[in-house]
Design a protein around this motif. Structure first.
Motif, short mmCIF file in Angstrom:
data_model
loop_
_atom_site.label_atom_id
_atom_site.label_comp_id
_atom_site.label_asym_id
_atom_site.label_seq_id
_atom_site.Cartn_x
_atom_site.Cartn_y
_atom_site.Cartn_z
N GLU A 121 58.96 60.34 70.50
CA GLU A 121 59.94 60.20 71.58
C GLU A 121 61.20 59.99 71.39
OE1 GLU A 121 56.99 58.88 71.33
OE2 GLU A 121 55.87 59.83 73.00
N GLN A 122 61.53 59.15 70.24
CA GLN A 122 62.95 58.98 69.52
C GLN A 122 63.26 60.29 68.96
OE1 GLN A 122 62.86 55.74 66.97
NE2 GLN A 122 65.07 55.45 66.80
N LEU A 123 62.43 61.14 68.36
CA LEU A 123 62.97 62.36 67.98
C LEU A 123 63.71 63.43 69.21
CD1 LEU A 123 63.62 64.40 65.76
CD2 LEU A 123 61.06 65.25 66.04
N ILE A 126 54.41 65.11 63.24
CA ILE A 126 52.85 65.06 63.62
C ILE A 126 52.27 63.95 63.04
CG2 ILE A 126 52.77 67.59 64.27
CD1 ILE A 126 51.16 67.55 61.46
N ALA A 127 52.95 63.10 62.08
CA ALA A 127 52.18 61.95 61.63
C ALA A 127 51.87 60.97 62.58
CB ALA A 127 53.23 61.39 60.55
N CYS A 163 62.56 69.02 54.00
CA CYS A 163 61.34 69.52 53.40
C CYS A 163 60.46 68.27 53.38
CB CYS A 163 61.63 70.03 51.98
SG CYS A 163 59.94 70.46 50.98
N GLU A 164 59.23 68.42 54.07
CA GLU A 164 58.42 67.23 54.05
C GLU A 164 58.96 65.90 54.46
OE1 GLU A 164 55.50 67.28 51.00
OE2 GLU A 164 55.02 69.44 51.13
N ASN A 165 60.03 66.02 55.28
CA ASN A 165 60.79 64.85 55.71
C ASN A 165 59.86 63.90 56.70
OD1 ASN A 165 62.58 62.75 56.30
ND2 ASN A 165 64.01 64.12 57.54
N ASP A 166 59.24 62.90 56.64
CA ASP A 166 58.52 62.27 57.33
C ASP A 166 59.30 61.05 58.06
OD1 ASP A 166 58.66 60.68 55.34
OD2 ASP A 166 56.47 60.35 54.80
N SER A 167 60.72 60.92 57.71
CA SER A 167 61.45 59.75 58.14
C SER A 167 62.43 60.19 59.33
CB SER A 167 62.27 59.23 57.04
OG SER A 167 63.32 58.22 57.52
#
Length: 425
Positions: free
Chosen positions: A247-249, A240-241, A202-206
């Motif tokens: 690329e790592q993802l 999208i941040a 949920c809204e995980n930006d890490s």
């Protein structure tokens, strides 16, 4: 993301939601890039955003939709699916080097519900390309009907861990009903399913938090994955941040897919439309009560409900059509009066017009005191906002306005008293 959502005057009475197709396409290109690098497929999460008036610019970049109810499934089928009106889009040109999907590619409609009623299943199976059951009991009850229609079946798994800052949105909360976690029970029904869905972000930006969580999921269910054809990892990944290691993802997803021989699906909701929508309002009245107060012709309970649910505030994207990003001050409107009084007396609290005392968009340090008639555009008004709008207090429903790719303005939908009346009986 800063967009051009409010750079021109629009002759539509406030309040209205304003969607910018160019900002949506910018998100679509990031999603398409991730899919291109990873081999994953992306499905629009209709529970987050279902304003089908902009599906024409989204469809070339996504592989389909995922739903949480029969109504969402049917909407996706009719407005986004292979037979929808948008399949005649010319996708021969690329945008910023990203190749859109071929228009002839069939869009996938994934059907999921926390609980289906028996009378819904026949219609669900008319529209679904995959049906995902939340529990083994639902799987047992309806698997034969799905098999008779040759519809692949999935099961939701719950790893009992998540990346969520909000207990209300945490699928791994204590006593959660969202998916099965007992491995022995899952193994016993593997013959009945071709894939699984795991939604625990949920809204995980890490990126690191996502990768660690996926490793935990692999440790728990890796041998199960080896016996399946596909897995959906859900949404809630804020890739999208600007500084997100995309690329790592992609490499992490690709490695996961190849390790288990799985087709990976993602379900971007907020990621699809982040920064692409505002709620445009007008100041109806101003007051002073130890602070500047302004009342606008909208309401968070009616038009930006997540602000109320999660006790958050809305950033201001524009004032009187001048782009200006002003974040709300970090002041919880549920704090006691003494705490709120400690903030600067020249701050402005912007209220909605409903009778709810806590109908507050936020508290701000503004460059000037607001006047009656000033126009304010609140940011982040697309995801989990338009799908939740309601008629509380009979407050006027915002119109839906779209800025097309060519800059033209379409008033997609306006609402009136008769629709308010019809919604009640």
């Amino acid at each position: 993301m800063t967009t051009s959502l409010a750079h021109q005057s629009i002759s539509v009475p406030t309040p209205y939601y304003l969607l910018d197709e160019a900002a949506i396409v910018a998100n679509m290109q990031i999603i398409a890039r991730l899919c291109e690098l990873s081999g994953a497929k992306a499905l629009l999460a209709l529970k987050c955003f279902a304003t089908w008036g902009v599906f024409e610019v989204m469809q070339p970049y996504l592989h389909g939709t995922t739903s949480s109810s029969l109504n969402e499934l049917r909407l996706g089928y009719e407005t986004f699916g292979h037979n929808s009106q948008h399949n005649n889009i010319d996708t021969t040109e690329t945008l910023d080097g990203i190749e859109p999907l071929k228009s002839a590619d069939k869009k996938e409609m994934h059907a999921y519900s926390v609980a289906y009623s028996a009378d819904e299943i026949p219609e669900v199976l008319q529209y679904a390309d995959k049906i995902i059951f939340n529990s083994i009991s639902q799987l047992t009850a309806f698997k034969e009907q799905a098999a008779a229609k040759n519809i692949p079946v999935g099961l939701r798994l719950n790893p009992k861990t998540s990346n969520s800052s909000f207990i209300i949105a945490d699928p791994a909360r204590p006593f959660s009903r969202l998916g099965e976690h007992d491995k022995d029970s899952i193994v016993a029904v593997l013959k009945d399913i071709t894939g699984v869905m795991i939604h625990n972000n949920c809204e995980n930006d890490s990126y690191q938090a996502f990768s660690d969580s996926l490793a935990d999921i692999e440790a728990k269910f890796g041998d199960i994955f080896q016996q399946l054809e596909w897995v959906s990892l859900g949404g809630g990944i804020h890739f999208i941040a600007p500084d997100y290691p995309l690329e790592q993802l992609a490499q992490r997803l690709k490695g996961f897919s190849e390790k288990y021989g799985l087709q990976v699906y993602l379900e971007p909701g907020e990621a699809s439309i982040h920064g692409a929508g505002t709620l445009v309002t007008s100041v109806l009245d101003t007051m002073y009560n130890q602070k500047n107060l302004a009342i606008v012709d909208s309401s968070i309970e009616a038009h930006m409900l997540d602000l109320l649910i999660y006790r958050e505030s809305a950033p201001i994207a524009a004032i009187n059509n001048q782009l200006i990003h002003i974040a709300a001050l970090d002041i919880d409107p549920t704090d006691n009066a003494q705490t709120m009084e400690q903030a600067a007396a020249d701050n402005t609290i912007i209220y909605g017009r409903s009778c709810l005392a806590g109908d507050i968009f936020g508290e701000y340090q503004l460059p000037a005191v607001l006047q009656i008639g000033d126009q304010l555009a609140f940011a982040n008004a697309a995801g989990y906002t338009m799908v939740k709008k309601n008629w509380f207090n009979g407050v006027n429903m915002p119109a839906i306005v779209i800025r097309r790719l060519d800059g033209t303005i379409d008033v997609q939908r306006e609402f009136d008293y008769q629709e308010y009346k019809a919604s009640l009986s």
